[in-house]
Design a protein around this motif. Structure first.
Motif, PDB file in Angstrom:
ATOM      1  N   LEU A  78      35.861  34.528  48.915  1.00 62.15           N
ATOM      2  CA  LEU A  78      36.530  33.234  48.885  1.00 62.15           C
ATOM      3  C   LEU A  78      37.362  33.087  47.618  1.00 62.15           C
ATOM      4  O   LEU A  78      38.479  32.551  47.652  1.00 62.15           O
ATOM      5  N   LEU A  79      36.845  33.569  46.492  1.00 58.78           N
ATOM      6  CA  LEU A  79      37.582  33.476  45.236  1.00 58.78           C
ATOM      7  C   LEU A  79      38.911  34.231  45.304  1.00 58.78           C
ATOM      8  O   LEU A  79      39.876  33.855  44.631  1.00 58.78           O
ATOM      9  N   ASP A  80      38.949  35.286  46.099  1.00 58.48           N
ATOM     10  CA  ASP A  80      40.206  36.027  46.256  1.00 58.48           C
ATOM     11  C   ASP A  80      41.290  35.181  46.924  1.00 58.48           C
ATOM     12  O   ASP A  80      42.482  35.472  46.780  1.00 58.48           O
ATOM     13  N   GLN A  81      40.884  34.152  47.664  1.00 54.36           N
ATOM     14  CA  GLN A  81      41.838  33.288  48.349  1.00 54.36           C
ATOM     15  C   GLN A  81      42.173  32.042  47.537  1.00 54.36           C
ATOM     16  O   GLN A  81      43.002  31.237  47.966  1.00 54.36           O
ATOM     17  N   LEU A  82      41.531  31.878  46.377  1.00 56.86           N
ATOM     18  CA  LEU A  82      41.739  30.703  45.535  1.00 56.86           C
ATOM     19  C   LEU A  82      42.512  31.093  44.279  1.00 56.86           C
ATOM     20  O   LEU A  82      42.550  32.269  43.905  1.00 56.86           O
ATOM     21  N   PRO A  83      43.098  30.144  43.586  1.00 50.84           N
ATOM     22  CA  PRO A  83      43.803  30.466  42.340  1.00 50.84           C
ATOM     23  C   PRO A  83      42.838  30.952  41.267  1.00 50.84           C
ATOM     24  O   PRO A  83      41.620  30.713  41.337  1.00 50.84           O
ATOM     25  N   GLN A  84      43.365  31.631  40.250  1.00 58.27           N
ATOM     26  CA  GLN A  84      42.541  32.183  39.189  1.00 58.27           C
ATOM     27  C   GLN A  84      41.762  31.109  38.447  1.00 58.27           C
ATOM     28  O   GLN A  84      40.668  31.353  37.936  1.00 58.27           O
ATOM     29  N   SER A  85      42.288  29.901  38.406  1.00 60.93           N
ATOM     30  CA  SER A  85      41.615  28.806  37.703  1.00 60.93           C
ATOM     31  C   SER A  85      40.301  28.410  38.353  1.00 60.93           C
ATOM     32  O   SER A  85      39.489  27.710  37.745  1.00 60.93           O
ATOM     33  N   ALA A  86      40.073  28.836  39.596  1.00 54.88           N
ATOM     34  CA  ALA A  86      38.833  28.498  40.297  1.00 54.88           C
ATOM     35  C   ALA A  86      37.687  29.429  39.925  1.00 54.88           C
ATOM     36  O   ALA A  86      36.532  29.141  40.239  1.00 54.88           O
ATOM     37  N   ARG A  87      37.970  30.537  39.274  1.00 54.04           N
ATOM     38  CA  ARG A  87      36.942  31.549  38.969  1.00 54.04           C
ATOM     39  C   ARG A  87      36.293  31.255  37.617  1.00 54.04           C
ATOM     40  O   ARG A  87      36.971  31.143  36.601  1.00 54.04           O
ATOM     41  N   SER A  88      34.976  31.139  37.607  1.00 56.11           N
ATOM     42  CA  SER A  88      34.241  30.945  36.357  1.00 56.11           C
ATOM     43  C   SER A  88      33.896  32.305  35.768  1.00 56.11           C
ATOM     44  O   SER A  88      33.931  33.325  36.470  1.00 56.11           O
TER      45      SER A  88
END
Length: 416
Positions: free
Chosen positions: A230-240
């Motif tokens: 899912l993180l691969d489909q979200l912007p980098q700012s979403a990754r902790s």
């Protein structure tokens, strides 16, 4: 409760119940889910993080009923393996002890509770004339390995010290400031910090090898593979930094397309939520409150694509086909036309230590009420864990009877 199931104190079916039988309104929830127009809610449990330690992937886990079932079977097999004729007699005492040595990696609440439950189990099954394995009395060994300097760091300092004192008094071997560097067939390699006795400064590490019969990895958590996808489909700012998904005060992650904001909701272990400047812990208490909050957002029909989310047909949103005028007017009358932010109410912590003792730290938000350890805390643990963790009355009664049965007749280690 998983630690209790893994050691035969309670049964899996006593503490688990189908959602349909637990909630008579399930059909309405299914209907609401069908009206969400593609909106998804993510609540994935985290997996155990073995931090790439060689061989650690073969250690057992305690994150689900399935993991508890496998652990219960493995514990029974360890007792059987240690009772085989090839290690009978005084000349095989060392090998018999190795086969009945249980290593728990991680000194958080899960590891401490499991060590306490294993102590209770060992004390129960090795009772003379009554236990299933009386000849193993004196051979069963429970070792708790923790990389930090204090057990259960989530608790207050006095309770941490009490946890260490209580476990060591019972005979659990607690090894602090120690990391597991390798897990192998029948052994674990440990690396322990060495300190200067005068200054207290770290002066190096001491390597050692511990013979073990079974190991359980309870140290650290990491997101499951679905979260990474899912993180691969979200912007980098979403990754902790630890691989979780950052969310705002309404449990929404940032989206590459701003128009899709609110189409995904993340909660529980998969979400990184904050309360002010502090990250909320990955506990069932936090996840439960987040689940109730998201349920209110969805059932009230808030428009999640706007900030802050608001009811349909308000100055902040346009009408849609699912507009419920009665519900909308009632919520507006209560001042709930705009969704409030998620707020976590900390009610404290509980942890079982074995031998009828526990830790209890009770608070409301940031206001501490009381903290107990020992038998008094164990009574509170029983009072809270049954009604707090079980949804149905049937489950509460079955768990209570399981505890009574274990106390009167001993733990059931039958393997299937």
């Amino acid at each position: 409760m998983l630690a209790s199931a893994a050691t035969g104190t309670v049964e899996y079916r006593s503490m688990a119940e189908a959602v349909r039988s637990a909630n008579g309104m399930i059909e309405e929830y299914i209907e609401v889910a069908g009206r969400l127009q593609g909106r998804g809610s993510i609540r994935d449990r985290a997996r155990v993080d073995d931090k790439g330690v060689p061989g650690a992937s073969k250690s057992l886990r305690l994150k689900s009923c399935d993991g508890a079932r496998r652990l219960r079977t493995a514990v029974g097999e360890c007792f059987e393996y240690a009772s085989r004729p090839d290690v009978a007699g005084s000349g095989h005492d060392e090998e018999r002890t190795r086969r009945a040595t249980f290593l728990v990696v991680g000194g958080g609440p899960t590891g401490v509770e499991l060590a306490g439950e294993l102590y209770d189990l060992a004390n129960d099954v090795t009772r003379p004339h009554k236990g299933t394995y009386p000849r193993l009395r004196g051979n069963v060994r429970v070792v708790l390995c923790h990389s930090g300097s204090d057990l259960v760091p989530q608790f207050e300092e006095p309770l941490r010290q009490e946890a260490l004192r209580s476990l060591e008094k019972k005979g659990v071997q607690v090894i602090l400031n120690t990391r597991v560097t390798e897990m192998g067939d029948g052994f674990a390699k440990l690396s322990t910090k060495k300190f200067n006795e005068t200054t207290g400064e770290e002066i190096g590490r001491e390597e050692s090898t511990l013979p073990v019969g079974l190991s359980v990895w309870c140290a650290g958590t990491a997101p499951v593979s679905f979260v990474s996808q899912l993180l691969d489909q979200l912007p980098q700012s979403a990754r902790s930094p630890d691989g979780r998904i950052k969310v705002d005060k309404w449990m929404r992650p940032p989206m590459k397309d701003p128009l899709l904001l609110g189409s995904v909701i993340v909660l529980g272990d998969a979400a990184l939520t904050t309360d002010g400047d502090e990250e909320l812990p990955q506990t069932a208490q936090v996840a439960g409150q987040q689940g109730a909050y998201v349920a209110r957002l969805l059932s009230r029909g808030y428009e999640l694509e706007i900030t802050p989310p608001a009811l349909p047909c308000t100055p902040l949103a346009d009408c849609d086909v699912f507009y419920d005028p009665v519900l909308t007017e009632w919520l507006k009358f209560r001042g709930l036309d705009v969704a409030s932010k998620f707020s976590f109410l900390n009610l404290g912590l509980l942890a079982y230590l074995g031998g009828g003792e526990a830790l209890s730290q009770v608070q409301v938000g940031d206001v501490p009420l009381f903290a107990y350890s020992g038998s008094v805390a164990f009574v509170l643990y029983l009072e809270v864990s049954v009604p707090g963790e079980q949804v149905a009355t049937k489950s509460r009664i079955l768990v209570t009877f399981d505890w009574i049965k274990s106390y009167l007749f001993g733990r059931d280690m039958t393997r299937f």
